[in-house]
Write an enzyme that holds these catalytic residues in place. Sequence first.
Site, PDB file in Angstrom:
ATOM      1  N   ARG A  57       0.847  -1.188   0.000  1.00  0.00           N
ATOM      2  CA  ARG A  57       0.000   0.000   0.000  1.00  0.00           C
ATOM      3  C   ARG A  57       0.877   1.230   0.000  1.00  0.00           C
ATOM      4  O   ARG A  57       1.963   1.235   0.589  1.00  0.00           O
ATOM      5  CB  ARG A  57      -0.863   0.022   1.260  1.00  0.00           C
ATOM      6  CG  ARG A  57      -1.776  -1.169   1.339  1.00  0.00           C
ATOM      7  CD  ARG A  57      -2.646  -1.134   2.556  1.00  0.00           C
ATOM      8  NE  ARG A  57      -1.877  -0.933   3.775  1.00  0.00           N
ATOM      9  CZ  ARG A  57      -2.389  -0.458   4.895  1.00  0.00           C
ATOM     10  NH1 ARG A  57      -3.656  -0.115   4.940  1.00  0.00           N
ATOM     11  NH2 ARG A  57      -1.654  -0.326   5.968  1.00  0.00           N
TER      12      ARG A  57
ATOM     13  N   SER B  18       7.550  -5.437   6.704  1.00  0.00           N
ATOM     14  CA  SER B  18       7.122  -6.339   7.786  1.00  0.00           C
ATOM     15  C   SER B  18       7.780  -7.716   7.716  1.00  0.00           C
ATOM     16  O   SER B  18       7.106  -8.749   7.538  1.00  0.00           O
ATOM     17  CB  SER B  18       5.608  -6.474   7.751  1.00  0.00           C
ATOM     18  OG  SER B  18       5.036  -5.203   7.729  1.00  0.00           O
TER      19      SER B  18
ATOM     20  N   ASP C 258       5.527  -3.543  10.585  1.00  0.00           N
ATOM     21  CA  ASP C 258       4.104  -3.167  10.706  1.00  0.00           C
ATOM     22  C   ASP C 258       3.664  -3.082  12.161  1.00  0.00           C
ATOM     23  O   ASP C 258       2.861  -2.232  12.552  1.00  0.00           O
ATOM     24  CB  ASP C 258       3.186  -4.115   9.912  1.00  0.00           C
ATOM     25  CG  ASP C 258       3.352  -5.578  10.271  1.00  0.00           C
ATOM     26  OD1 ASP C 258       4.249  -5.909  11.069  1.00  0.00           O
ATOM     27  OD2 ASP C 258       2.592  -6.409   9.732  1.00  0.00           O
TER      28      ASP C 258
END
Length: 498
Positions: free
Chosen positions: A108, A177, A230
């Site tokens: 994203r 992440s 994350d």
Amino acid sequence: MGKVGFGVAVGCAVVTCAIAAVLLGRRVQSRRKWRRAVEMLQEFEEGCATSIGRLRQVVDAMAVEMHAGLASDGGSKLRMLLTFVDNLPDGNEKGTYYALDLGGTNFRVLRVQLGGRGSMILSHQVKHHPIPQELMSGTSEDLFDFIARTLKQFVEQEDDGSEQKVDEKKELGFTFSFPVRQMSVSSGILVKWTKGFSVEDAVGKDVARCLEEAMTKAGLNMQVAALVDDIVGTLALCHYYDKDTVAAVVIGTGTNACYVERTDAIIKCQGLLTSSGGTVVNMEWGNFWSSHLPRTSYDIALDDESPNSNDQGFEKMISGMYLGDIARRVLYRMAQEADIFGDDAYNLSIQFIFRTPLMAAMHEDESPDLREVRRILTENLLLPHVSLKVRRLIVRVCDIVTRRAARLAAAGIVGILKKIGRDGSGGVASGRTKGTPRRTVVAIEGGLYAHYSMFREYLNEAVVEILGEEVAQNVVLRVSEDGSGIGAALLAAAYSSN
Ligand code: BGC
């Protein structure tokens, strides 16, 4: 009756008996098979048992391993990585920041506008992009070039030029992440891949530099102000809204946890000084292991056939990437040994065909004839003729897998609370005073907790069961959304060089 008539009658009787015998034989056989299926279910359930006694052992093991991981690098399977995030965002952050969130099959890009004290997050825009499968196991150059190009398109679309001078470098929070050994808040070396990624030449490289090189190549005037996992983004966002947040947990495709630790408790970095006296530790708890974890032959087979066997043991028992596949393995073995699906079971032999969202949908099917279960079996597993009895058995399998996962995650959370002295027991060598109830917020992000209500209920229930009602009253599990992305932008703002 003539001889012929008698012969016919005897013939008919023989045929009838034969048919009856065949039918009886079939029925006996099918009962035997069903008994075997039920037996297998019971064995599986026993193998997955998470009694309160066992959960307490997991709690203790988690706290002990946390100590060991803080004492020395390699001292535990829990890596307990430093993040260099010593101060969490507090609402004073101001300006426009970008974030890039890479951690699963999607990535994203975000643009976040922060208004400073009082006005908080003014707006944020997000764009999701699937990562082409071949890039997940290609070269690091291809992966980062692709990401940088996509980021550039996003910046060009969103940037109206009103916020910054043309030649001013834009600041980016990069959520990556995967386990990273950080050298500073904005740089870090990839230790290994998880969750199905295997871009081997990236291991050992500074991923923030890889991204910056790709951004320069793409013609983007941007730098990484914060490189975060994350889980750290989740903690940052939740803390931004609620100052009592001390830890965060992600239970999505993968799983992880982080928390604020006192610097003097981090023995492996003696002399570490921070203005706050604390720092965020990325536990990488997906790699947690303890002999107290209830492990079955299905878990062992899943691990053996995974690209990272002997790693991420906890993750393989509790996270979304794997739960569906554990259930699939149980059903496939039932198909082989108890023949519950007839000749149709081929699809069940395909790894990861039974994804966790499908499992959750079956598990939560409340219709009396399990219509949703039938639909998924027909459409996704090409098993159109499964009886109601077998559909019920499938739901039981899903329930066992999910309940174990949620309860183990709960034990992990209480393990952290124990380590920091918030479990009501005074803490393992935490030096904190016993008995003073303090509100303790744990941020939770990820689809399993946020969108799978049975999972959430089992987890919440287990936290209360382990802590007891009185202590549990002070523990808030707060669902966080988009923390991984927005949190990274907040940290970019907090650690911005501008
Ligand atoms: C990674 C962690 C990450 C977690 C959740 C795990 O596989 O090792 O770094 O936080 O997934 O995305």
